[in-house]
Design a protein around this motif. Structure first.
Motif, PDB file in Angstrom:
ATOM      1  N   ARG A  20      22.824  46.658  37.175  1.00 21.53           N
ATOM      2  CA  ARG A  20      21.482  46.545  37.261  1.00 21.53           C
ATOM      3  C   ARG A  20      20.957  45.326  36.610  1.00 21.53           C
ATOM      4  O   ARG A  20      19.967  44.897  36.851  1.00 21.53           O
ATOM      5  N   GLU A  50      18.646  42.406  37.912  1.00 22.15           N
ATOM      6  CA  GLU A  50      17.516  41.725  37.163  1.00 22.15           C
ATOM      7  C   GLU A  50      17.636  40.234  36.982  1.00 22.15           C
ATOM      8  O   GLU A  50      16.644  39.507  37.042  1.00 22.15           O
ATOM      9  N   THR A  62      15.001  43.048  42.912  1.00 21.35           N
ATOM     10  CA  THR A  62      14.825  44.688  42.886  1.00 21.35           C
ATOM     11  C   THR A  62      15.985  45.391  43.508  1.00 21.35           C
ATOM     12  O   THR A  62      16.080  45.123  44.718  1.00 21.35           O
ATOM     13  N   SER A  63      16.616  46.315  43.059  1.00 21.09           N
ATOM     14  CA  SER A  63      17.571  47.181  43.696  1.00 21.09           C
ATOM     15  C   SER A  63      16.889  48.151  44.476  1.00 21.09           C
ATOM     16  O   SER A  63      15.878  48.858  44.180  1.00 21.09           O
ATOM     17  N   ARG A  64      17.392  48.341  45.580  1.00 22.07           N
ATOM     18  CA  ARG A  64      17.056  49.325  46.461  1.00 22.07           C
ATOM     19  C   ARG A  64      18.038  50.518  46.756  1.00 22.07           C
ATOM     20  O   ARG A  64      18.127  51.221  47.571  1.00 22.07           O
ATOM     21  N   ASP A 120      23.575  46.343  45.752  1.00 23.09           N
ATOM     22  CA  ASP A 120      23.144  47.498  46.332  1.00 23.09           C
ATOM     23  C   ASP A 120      24.017  48.576  46.691  1.00 23.09           C
ATOM     24  O   ASP A 120      24.049  49.664  46.420  1.00 23.09           O
TER      25      ASP A 120
END
Length: 166
Positions: free
Chosen positions: A95, A99, A104-106, A68
């Protein structure tokens, strides 16, 4: 028909080496099996919702946090038109890495523009973190995934231009 040997001299000299190579390669076939085919019951029994064994949850969380941070810098670097083409492949790769970890990226873009030199430094730090995390992972599948992510970073660094606009 002329009398010719079945094997040429060159082939007869190379044949023992090829046989030895084939024999040693065949010894490690189990290591080449994809992680989902891993027959060890302990890996499946202790799996958490993210697919990582219980002790690996902290490792996965650390890696996602590091990804992130890198993604935030890459989003900022992408906003500089002169370096967009250089950083977009890294952005896509990371990304996919998030996955692959079932996370989930924030990441939100850094408020200040980031140079390619800063991206390179951040990627080098990430690579070291991934290698370290792979060494600490309890699951072989997670260790292999993290090691492949580190290799991906290395490959992207090899083609990342040196210098750049800020």
């Amino acid at each position: 028909m002329p009398d010719r040997p079945l094997l040429s001299r060159r082939t007869s000299l190379a044949l023992p080496g090829l046989v030895a190579l084939g024999a040693t390669a065949a010894c490690d076939v189990d290591d080449l099996r994809p992680p989902q085919d891993d027959p060890t019951p302990s890996a499946a029994a202790s799996a958490s919702p993210t697919g990582a064994p219980g002790g690996d949850t902290a490792v996965v969380e650390e890696v996602v946090a590091a990804l992130d941070a890198v993604l935030a810098q890459l989003l900022a670097a992408r906003s500089v038109p002169a370096q967009r083409a250089a950083v977009v492949p890294l952005l896509r790769a990371h990304r996919r890495h998030v996955e692959a970890l079932d996370a989930t990226s924030r990441a939100t873009p850094s408020p200040t523009p980031v140079s390619v030199e800063q991206v390179r430094a951040q990627e080098l730090a990430l690579r070291g973190s991934l290698v370290d995390s792979a060494g600490r992972a309890e699951s072989g599948a997670l260790a292999r995934l993290l090691a492949s992510m580190a290799a991906s970073v290395d490959q992207h660094l090899a083609v990342l231009p040196t210098g750049g606009a800020r």
